[in-house]
Design an enzyme around this catalytic site. Structure first.
Site, PDB file in Angstrom:
ATOM      1  N   CYS A 111     -51.018   3.336   4.422  1.00  0.00           N
ATOM      2  CA  CYS A 111     -50.839   3.258   2.977  1.00  0.00           C
ATOM      3  C   CYS A 111     -49.457   2.657   2.718  1.00  0.00           C
ATOM      4  CB  CYS A 111     -50.958   4.647   2.357  1.00  0.00           C
ATOM      5  SG  CYS A 111     -50.866   4.610   0.571  1.00  0.00           S
ATOM      6  N   LEU A 112     -49.435   1.360   2.470  1.00  0.00           N
ATOM      7  CA  LEU A 112     -48.180   0.641   2.258  1.00  0.00           C
ATOM      8  C   LEU A 112     -48.443  -0.415   1.191  1.00  0.00           C
ATOM      9  CD1 LEU A 112     -45.247   0.258   3.315  1.00  0.00           C
ATOM     10  CD2 LEU A 112     -46.175  -1.391   4.954  1.00  0.00           C
TER      11      LEU A 112
END
Length: 147
Positions: free
Chosen positions: A85-86
């Protein structure tokens, strides 16, 4: 277009590799790379060697690469499938970004997790409420899967 850009990034990585990271094609397929990130010294991942898979879309750099961990890791922003999750791998992607910058961003995510945008809410909760337990688990997973 994509192939030319990927080749340029590969050449740039060879000339000026980011510290504690490396990446390159798997076999002859320039659209599929493997990357290695050394666990940052100032994190519970220190001493670990983490492998990632990078798949470039055919419309790269206009679409982000798909990057995921193939080494298991205990982290609020990385799930058991290795998904990360970036923001720059999603809605904040820009064609100005490179694989080198992506790997450096992942390194800094290891040092400074973002528990407010978690992929694994349980780990984010532990991170926010019991940091020493989080660090202990992260160190154990690093020892078990990344050394």
């Amino acid at each position: 277009m994509a192939l030319k850009r990927i080749n340029r990034e590969l050449a740039d990585l060879g000339k000026d590799p980011p510290s504690s990271c490396s990446a390159g094609p798997v076999g002859d397929d320039l659209f599929h790379w493997q990357a290695t990130i050394m666990g940052p010294a100032d994190s519970p991942y220190a001493g670990g060697v983490f492998f990632l898979s990078i798949h470039f879309p055919t419309d790269y750099p206009f679409k982000p690469p798909k990057v995921n961990f193939t080494t298991r890791i205990y982290h609020p922003n990385i799930n058991s499938n290795g998904s990360i999750c970036l923001d720059i791998l999603r809605d904040q992607w820009s064609p100005a970004l490179t694989i080198s910058k992506v790997l450096l961003s992942i390194c800094s995510l290891l040092t400074d997790p973002n528990p407010d945008d978690p992929l694994v809410p349980e780990i984010a909760h532990v991170y926010k409420t019991d940091r020493s337990r989080y660090e202990l688990s992260a160190r154990e997973w690093t020892r078990k899967y990344a050394i």
